[in-house]
Scaffold this active site. Structure first.
Site, mmCIF file in Angstrom:
data_model
loop_
_atom_site.group_PDB
_atom_site.id
_atom_site.type_symbol
_atom_site.label_atom_id
_atom_site.label_comp_id
_atom_site.label_asym_id
_atom_site.label_seq_id
_atom_site.Cartn_x
_atom_site.Cartn_y
_atom_site.Cartn_z
ATOM 1 N N LEU A 178 0.831 -1.203 0.000
ATOM 2 C CA LEU A 178 0.000 0.000 0.000
ATOM 3 C C LEU A 178 0.863 1.248 0.000
ATOM 4 C CD1 LEU A 178 -2.674 -0.940 2.670
ATOM 5 C CD2 LEU A 178 -3.045 -0.662 0.233
ATOM 6 N N GLY A 179 2.027 1.131 0.609
ATOM 7 C CA GLY A 179 2.876 2.311 0.655
ATOM 8 C C GLY A 179 4.083 2.046 1.508
ATOM 9 N N LYS B 295 1.655 -3.178 8.901
ATOM 10 C CA LYS B 295 2.842 -2.338 8.797
ATOM 11 C C LYS B 295 4.027 -3.117 9.364
ATOM 12 C CE LYS B 295 2.583 2.024 9.382
ATOM 13 N NZ LYS B 295 2.479 3.383 9.899
ATOM 14 N N ASP C 66 2.480 13.280 15.631
ATOM 15 C CA ASP C 66 2.742 13.333 14.190
ATOM 16 C C ASP C 66 1.452 13.582 13.407
ATOM 17 O OD1 ASP C 66 4.524 13.450 12.142
ATOM 18 O OD2 ASP C 66 4.717 11.288 11.876
ATOM 19 N N VAL D 89 3.901 -0.903 4.224
ATOM 20 C CA VAL D 89 2.541 -1.238 4.635
ATOM 21 C C VAL D 89 1.906 -2.093 3.547
ATOM 22 C CG1 VAL D 89 0.331 -0.333 5.398
ATOM 23 C CG2 VAL D 89 2.399 0.989 5.795
ATOM 24 N N GLY E 22 6.729 4.153 4.251
ATOM 25 C CA GLY E 22 6.972 5.412 4.948
ATOM 26 C C GLY E 22 8.276 5.309 5.680
ATOM 27 N N GLY E 23 8.498 6.274 6.564
ATOM 28 C CA GLY E 23 9.739 6.298 7.320
ATOM 29 C C GLY E 23 9.892 5.068 8.189
ATOM 30 N N PHE E 24 8.777 4.426 8.549
ATOM 31 C CA PHE E 24 8.830 3.306 9.473
ATOM 32 C C PHE E 24 8.950 1.959 8.794
ATOM 33 C CE2 PHE E 24 6.189 5.941 12.551
ATOM 34 C CZ PHE E 24 7.338 6.491 13.070
#
Ligand SMILES: *[C@@H]1O[C@H](CO)[C@@H](O)[C@H](O)[C@H]1NC(C)=O
Ligand SMILES: *[C@@H]1O[C@H](CO)[C@@H](O)[C@H](O)[C@H]1NC(C)=O
Ligand SMILES: *[C@@H]1O[C@H](CO)[C@@H](O)[C@H](O)[C@H]1NC(C)=O
Ligand SMILES: *[C@@H]1O[C@H](CO)[C@@H](O)[C@H](O)[C@H]1NC(C)=O
Length: 668
Positions: free
Chosen positions: A358-359, A381, A477, A366, A361-363
């Site tokens: 799905l995407g 995630k 955040d 996902v 990110g910084g973490f």
């Protein structure tokens, strides 16, 4: 002393009344796993460490176990003696010692006592004995799930479901199975009771129609519309005013482990459905110990084959074990239901396939997924981590997050922990994150009324975190890319990766500064303390972002969004700052309100910022917005960021590094 004695004696006198009061409520309970469930056990029954109710075990023959809800259930609230309606549902699994061979079965039971005195194991299922079987003075109602054919009780086969009244000769029975759509179909889809699979049973009694329905299906199948068994019978003569409900199970010469995973019961109404993902897992036990004549034939060949098969399967098992290995510490048992099996997440996401991505990110990445048994859509995630340090606190926070419930927050369903990584499981949000509708303008441009609804939603979610929940939760955040849109385009604040939990009234401890540049309040760089007020600052940046359709800091432009909106305000043209793509349903007063509120929240002085409670009141129009000071009290925090270079332009530290870090600096 005297008064204490009097109090005690009054209490003693009141006891029967208290007990009858307890019994006079309509009983209703739901247990997902039995770790903290209220049940009384006897015989071989036990609660396993992961919360399964294990009625019998697989190492001694001819044993039985009972588990009863400890309080009497009042079935006859009406004075005319009619038994009330009731319904119950439970999930069970039978794991026999030898595949395909096992005994004897399990029964849901309603009985006048808590336990069944004098009952025998084996074919008596722990319900009756040879003397009282069939006697109308028993007052026992049971649904048997029987895996042995006993001719003395006219059993139809060795895999049946029966409605038993006072004895083991069932009033009505049927081979275990379910009707796919119509009760009047000539055959049902069979279900193997002792196949080790998880099976759900529903028992419903209608006190007006005097009808009992029994339905059963594997856990992976929705409740069938038609019952497997339906019997017209008035239970009033069998059920006494106060009865006990529970389970009974027995083994005979052949043994099985009989498990119950979850149970819900209700008098006078429909039971709440069990939530599949909350149920504990059944250990996979079905060793193939079937004796085989073939062993004597062609023995050398067989042995060679077996050795080869054994070696390859050992390798397979080891590889599989390594592939699906998880970490589990003792303290984590408390979070049982929120822990997912890695294997299930692996299956759900088709092996973390790139197609399900799905995407990122910084973490971490996902993935979208569908849970194998419940078909619930999830987003998983994956966060990588190196140390186990800080993990316990982090998981405790995850557990707290799992208890946050608000329509404007993305629900966290649970987690899974492995060596080197942590997986967080969320509800799947089909419409993705808000920022792509603001900045990339894909197929859908959000009009003003949608944006205003989203703003109010996020405000309400943040207000809940700050003031309405048991602890103060600072999100840390807040920004458009962390706002998800559900199927109806409702806003849900997500990504609690950085959130911190404080007890009310306690002073937040300084931590490493985290967040996203442009949303971080100036004092954050100075004190390192994340507070509700720093969240309000970020919310202000979010308001401007949504109303203007621009990011707080554009890399390509020199001017900051905040300064620009402020200059428009000073020129008396604040509406000029609004996004030109707001659509036709645009309400000028609302746009102005949002822009001004955005500035108010962005005040560099924390004390001058409103609380989220006030923000909600302003947005609802309950309280008018105060006049804005016209001098530049607004700060983007950027100049501080320059002098305290702790954050990069995008996302920053992983949550784990910051947890470890805050622990080192003395924790919370
Ligand atoms: C008994 O009472 C219940 C509820 O009060 C009512 O529905 C039922 O019809 C009554 N039955 C008889 C036999 O009077
Ligand atoms: C009995 O069950 C346990 C798990 O509950 C399993 O580990 C064991 O192998 C089983 N023993 C037999 C004899 O099947
Ligand atoms: C049924 O049980 C009662 C009480 O235990 C006993 O007195 C009676 O004889 C039993 N009836 C039969 C037919 O065994
Ligand atoms: C039992 O099943 C039948 C057939 O589907 C249905 O008409 C009836 O309402 C059910 N009764 C109860 C008590 O659920």
């Amino acid at each position: 002393m005297l008064s204490i004695a009097m109090f005690m004696s009054n209490l003693v006198l009141l006891m029967p009344l208290l007990i009858s009061l307890v019994a006079s409520e309509y009983t209703s309970f739901t247990y997902h796993g039995f770790r903290s469930a209220n049940v009384i056990l006897d015989g071989t029954a036990e609660i396993t460490s992961n919360g399964l109710l294990k009625l019998t075990n697989n190492d001694t023959a001819r044993q039985m176990g009972h588990a009863f809800y400890p309080y009497p259930v009042s079935f006859k609230k009406s004075l005319n003696g009619t038994a009330s309606s009731f319904s119950t549902t439970f999930v069970f699994a039978i794991a026999p010692e030898y595949r395909g061979l096992g005994g004897h079965g399990i029964a849901f039971v309603i009985a006048p006592t808590r336990g069944l005195p004098g009952a025998l194991p084996s074919q008596y299922l722990g319900l009756f004995n040879s003397r009282n079987n069939g006697n109308a003075t028993n007052h026992v109602f049971a649904i048997e799930l029987d895996t042995v054919q006993d001719f003395e009780f006219d059993d139809i086969d060795d895999n049946h479901v029966g409605i038993d009244i006072n004895g083991l000769k069932s009033e009505k029975s049927a081979t275990a199975g379910y009707y796919v759509d119509d009760f009047y179909e000539s055959y049902s889809t069979p279900v193997r009771l002792r196949g080790g699979q998880q099976i759900q049973v529903w028992v419903e009694y209608d006190g007006v129609e005097k009808q009992i329905n029994v339905t059963l299906a594997p856990l992976t199948v929705d409740k069938p519309v038609a019952p497997l068994l339906s019997l017209s019978r008035d239970l009033s003569p069998i059920i006494k005013d106060n009865m006990y409900v529970g389970f009974s199970s027995s083994t005979g010469l052949l043994v099985s482990s009989h498990y119950v995973l979850g149970w819900s019961f209700k008098v006078n109404g429909h039971t709440p459905e069990l939530v599949i993902y909350k149920l504990p897992m059944v250990p996979w036990i079905s060793r193939d110990k079937r004796m085989s004549k073939f062993l004597t034939i062609g023995l050398p060949v067989m042995v060679t084959c077996l050795v080869l098969v054994a070696i390859s399967s050992v390798i397979r098992v080891i590889r599989r074990k390594m592939k699906f290995a998880e970490l589990l510490d003792d303290w984590e048992l408390d979070y049982g239901p929120q822990r997912f099996k890695y294997y299930h997440l692996f299956v759900a996401t088709k092996g973390f396939s790139e197609n399900e991505l799905l995407g990122r990110g910084g973490f971490g990445k996902v993935y979208r997924g569908v849970l194998p048994t419940s078909y619930i859509e999830i987003a998983v995630k994956r966060i990588s981590h190196e140390s186990r340090q800080g993990m316990r606190e982090f998981v405790a926070e995850i557990a707290s997050m799992g208890r946050l419930r608000h329509r404007n927050l993305v629900p966290l369903l649970g987690y899974c922990r492995r060596k080197g990584e942590l997986l967080l499981v969320y509800d799947y949000m089909p419409n993705g994150s808000l920022d792509k509708y603001l900045f990339h303008q894909p197929t859908l441009t959000l009009g003003w009324s949608q944006r205003f609804g989203i703003i109010k939603g996020v405000a309400s979610g943040l207000f809940y975190l700050h003031e309405e929940w048991e602890q103060v939760v600072v999100h840390r955040d807040v920004k458009a890319s962390n706002v998800m849109l559900d199927g109806e385009l409702n806003a849900r604040l997500g990504d609690f990766g950085l959130a911190r939990f404080y007890d009310r009234g306690s002073d937040p401890q300084p931590t490493r500064v985290v967040g996203t540049l442009g949303y971080m309040a100036p004092e954050l760089y100075r004190s390192g303390k994340a507070t509700t007020s720093t969240d309000v600052f970020a919310f202000g940046a979010f308001l401007l972002e949504v109303a203007c359709g621009r990011r707080p800091i554009e890399r390509t432009e020199d001017v900051l969004l905040l300064d620009w909106v402020f200059s428009q305000l000073n020129r008396g043209e604040i509406l000029e700052a609004g996004d030109p793509n707001l659509g036709t349903d645009y309400v000028a007063e609302e746009v102005e309100l949002v822009l001004k509120l955005g500035l108010l929240c962005s005040n560099s002085e924390p004390a001058a910022r409103p609380s989220m409670r006030q923000v909600v009141q302003f947005l609802e129009g309950d309280v008018p917005l105060p006049e804005l000071p016209s001098v530049g009290l607004y700060a983007s925090g950027l100049s501080f960021a320059m002098s305290y270079p702790v954050a990069s332009m995008d996302k920053v530290f992983t949550p784990l590094s910051f947890v470890a870090d805050s622990l080192l600096s003395g924790g919370r």
